[in-house]
Design a protein around this motif. Sequence first.
Motif, PDB file in Angstrom:
ATOM      1  N   ALA A 316       0.960  -1.206  -0.128  1.00  0.00           N
ATOM      2  CA  ALA A 316       0.100  -0.436   0.041  1.00  0.00           C
ATOM      3  C   ALA A 316       0.939   1.115   0.416  1.00  0.00           C
ATOM      4  O   ALA A 316       0.429   2.330  -0.618  1.00  0.00           O
ATOM      5  N   ILE A 317       2.123   1.216   0.840  1.00  0.00           N
ATOM      6  CA  ILE A 317       2.358   2.572   0.502  1.00  0.00           C
ATOM      7  C   ILE A 317       3.722   2.636  -0.587  1.00  0.00           C
ATOM      8  O   ILE A 317       3.154   3.773  -1.301  1.00  0.00           O
ATOM      9  N   LYS A 318       3.520   1.126  -1.589  1.00  0.00           N
ATOM     10  CA  LYS A 318       4.995   1.657  -2.662  1.00  0.00           C
ATOM     11  C   LYS A 318       3.707   1.904  -4.290  1.00  0.00           C
ATOM     12  O   LYS A 318       3.781   2.827  -4.171  1.00  0.00           O
ATOM     13  N   VAL A 319       2.864   1.569  -3.296  1.00  0.00           N
ATOM     14  CA  VAL A 319       1.916   2.275  -4.253  1.00  0.00           C
ATOM     15  C   VAL A 319       0.201   3.360  -4.554  1.00  0.00           C
ATOM     16  O   VAL A 319       0.194   3.375  -5.183  1.00  0.00           O
ATOM     17  N   LYS A 320       1.113   3.598  -3.889  1.00  0.00           N
ATOM     18  CA  LYS A 320       0.660   4.836  -2.688  1.00  0.00           C
ATOM     19  C   LYS A 320      -1.280   4.487  -3.117  1.00  0.00           C
ATOM     20  O   LYS A 320      -1.888   5.405  -3.411  1.00  0.00           O
ATOM     21  N   ALA A 321      -1.614   4.012  -2.148  1.00  0.00           N
ATOM     22  CA  ALA A 321      -2.974   3.866  -2.187  1.00  0.00           C
ATOM     23  C   ALA A 321      -3.687   4.471  -1.205  1.00  0.00           C
ATOM     24  O   ALA A 321      -2.984   4.776  -0.537  1.00  0.00           O
ATOM     25  N   SER A 322      -4.988   4.543  -1.293  1.00  0.00           N
ATOM     26  CA  SER A 322      -5.446   5.503  -0.593  1.00  0.00           C
ATOM     27  C   SER A 322      -6.737   5.110   0.527  1.00  0.00           C
ATOM     28  O   SER A 322      -6.737   5.319   1.401  1.00  0.00           O
ATOM     29  N   ARG A 418      -5.657   3.495  -5.818  1.00  0.00           N
ATOM     30  CA  ARG A 418      -4.989   2.386  -6.080  1.00  0.00           C
ATOM     31  C   ARG A 418      -6.162   1.897  -4.253  1.00  0.00           C
ATOM     32  O   ARG A 418      -5.649   2.281  -3.444  1.00  0.00           O
ATOM     33  N   VAL A 419      -6.301   0.665  -3.954  1.00  0.00           N
ATOM     34  CA  VAL A 419      -6.531   0.050  -3.053  1.00  0.00           C
ATOM     35  C   VAL A 419      -5.969  -1.051  -3.405  1.00  0.00           C
ATOM     36  O   VAL A 419      -6.239  -1.611  -3.800  1.00  0.00           O
ATOM     37  N   VAL A 420      -6.116  -1.688  -1.614  1.00  0.00           N
ATOM     38  CA  VAL A 420      -4.644  -2.626  -1.334  1.00  0.00           C
ATOM     39  C   VAL A 420      -6.496  -3.484  -0.746  1.00  0.00           C
ATOM     40  O   VAL A 420      -6.505  -3.206   0.676  1.00  0.00           O
ATOM     41  N   VAL A 421      -6.405  -4.652  -1.407  1.00  0.00           N
ATOM     42  CA  VAL A 421      -7.069  -5.956  -0.828  1.00  0.00           C
ATOM     43  C   VAL A 421      -6.653  -7.054  -0.120  1.00  0.00           C
ATOM     44  O   VAL A 421      -5.439  -7.334  -0.674  1.00  0.00           O
ATOM     45  N   ILE A 433      -3.964  -5.833  -5.754  1.00  0.00           N
ATOM     46  CA  ILE A 433      -3.114  -4.192  -5.268  1.00  0.00           C
ATOM     47  C   ILE A 433      -5.201  -4.261  -6.906  1.00  0.00           C
ATOM     48  O   ILE A 433      -4.795  -5.181  -7.951  1.00  0.00           O
ATOM     49  N   ILE A 434      -5.854  -3.105  -6.861  1.00  0.00           N
ATOM     50  CA  ILE A 434      -7.060  -2.798  -7.539  1.00  0.00           C
ATOM     51  C   ILE A 434      -6.884  -1.785  -8.214  1.00  0.00           C
ATOM     52  O   ILE A 434      -6.409  -0.562  -7.136  1.00  0.00           O
ATOM     53  N   GLU A 435      -6.923  -1.306  -9.145  1.00  0.00           N
ATOM     54  CA  GLU A 435      -6.753   0.580  -9.348  1.00  0.00           C
ATOM     55  C   GLU A 435      -8.611   0.393  -9.701  1.00  0.00           C
ATOM     56  O   GLU A 435      -9.065   0.035 -10.461  1.00  0.00           O
TER      57      GLU A 435
END
Length: 438
Positions: A316-322, A418-421, A433-435
Motif C-alpha cells: 500500500a505504501i509503495k503504490v500510494k494506495a488510498s 489504488r486500493v489494497v485488499v 492491488i486494485i485500480e
Amino acid sequence: MLDTVGPELQVINKTEHPISLQADSLVVLTPDLDKEATSNLLPINFGGLSKAVKPGDTIFIGQYLFSGSETTSVWLEVTEVKEEDVVCMIKNSATLAVSLYTLHVSQIRIDLPTLTDKDKEVISTWGVRNNIDFLSLSYTRHAEDVRHAREFLSNLGDLSQTQIFAKIENVEGLTHFDEILQEADGIILSRGNLGIDLPPEKVFLFQKAAVYKCNMAGKPAVVTRVVDSMTDNLRPTRAEATDVANAILDGSDAVLLGAETLRGLYPVDTISVVGKICAEAEKVYNQDLYFKKTVKYVGEPMTHLESIASSAVRAAIKVKASVIICFTSSGRAARLIAKYRPTMPVLSVVIPRLKTNQLRWTFSGAFEARQSLIVRGLFPMLADPRHPAEPTNATNESVLKVALDHGKASGIIKPHDRVVVCQKVGDASVVKIIELED
C-alpha cells in the motif's frame, strides 16, 4: 467500557461536612467506620493499613478524578503505627469537601483482590445487560489478575468476547508490565495514580516505554489525565496541549478523559479540543519510520499472519494506495495491519459468523467490529451476513463493492485511486492491488 473500582482505599465521611486539615498537625487514620470523620480522625475502609505501612511512608488523600485539581488533596507522612491506627503528619493544608476521597499509599502492596465482589456483581448484572465491549481492570498488578478476570467473564455468556484492558496505576503494575501486556487485550496508563506512585520526573519515561511495548505487541495503548485544567476552563494549558500531541506522536491509540467530562464544566468542548489536537498530531506522525521500526522489531522468520499484514502495508505504501481493505471474521488480521501504522486508513470488513446454542441461531461480528474502533487507524464495518466468509469469487466481489461504496461515501476513496485488499481465499491469504475506474 466498564471500569472496575478495584482495591481502592477510601476515606469515609458520613457527615458530609467539609473537613479542614492544617499543615504540620497530626491526623489519625482508623479502620473503625463507626467513628465520625474530624480534622484529626479519618475513618478508612481497609483494616490492613497499619500492617502495610511504616513510619516515613507517604500517603496521598484526594479526589483529583472528580476535580482535576490537586488543591483538594493532601499529602501525609506516617509518623507512628498504633495497633490498627496509623498516625500521620499533614504536609499541606487542604479542605476535604465531599463524602468520598480515595487514599493512595506510595509503593505499598495493598492486600486486596483486584476484582472485588462488588465489581463481580456489577459486571454480572449491568455488564451482562449492556453487553460490554471492554472491561477496564483497575489496579492491575500481575498477569494473574487478568487471567482471573478472563476466567470470570468466560462464564457470563456473550461477555466471553469482552476484551480486558489492564489499567496500570502503580509501581507493582510497572514491575510486571511485560507479563501483563501478554495477557491483556490492551493497556490503560492511569497517569493520575502513576504520578502519585512514581516521582513525577519518571512518569514520561515509563509512558514512552509502555506505549512502545504496546505498539510492538500490536495492542491498543490508552493514555489518561490529559487536560485537567479544562475541568473548569474553556482552553487547555499550552503544556497540556503539547502533552496530548506527544502522546499521539509516541503512538497512543486512544485518549481517555476523566474529571474533564465527568464533573467538568465544558465536557463537549474538551472532546472537541482534544480531538483537534490528535488530528493535528496524526498529520505529522512519521508513519514510514514507524513501519520500518515495527518490521525490524518483529524480525524474521515472521509468522504467517504478520508477514501477510506487513506485506499488505508495504504494498500500500509503495503504490500510494488510498485505503487498505481487510476482510476478517475475528478482527485479528485487521488489527495486525493497523499495528504497522500504514499511512492510509484500514477499512476492516467484519464478516459475521453464524453460531447456534441449539435453540437459536445468532450472528457474531458486531462485538469484533466495535472492539476494533479503539485501534488507531482502523475503521470497521459489518458485512451483510448473507455473504459467506468462505468466499466464492462472486460473494467477495459484492462485499468488496459494499466496502468501496462505503469508502467513497466517506470521502477516503476517489476515482482512479489504488486500493489494497487483504483477504482469505480457502486456506491461503491473498494481498491484491486494485485500480479503480471512474
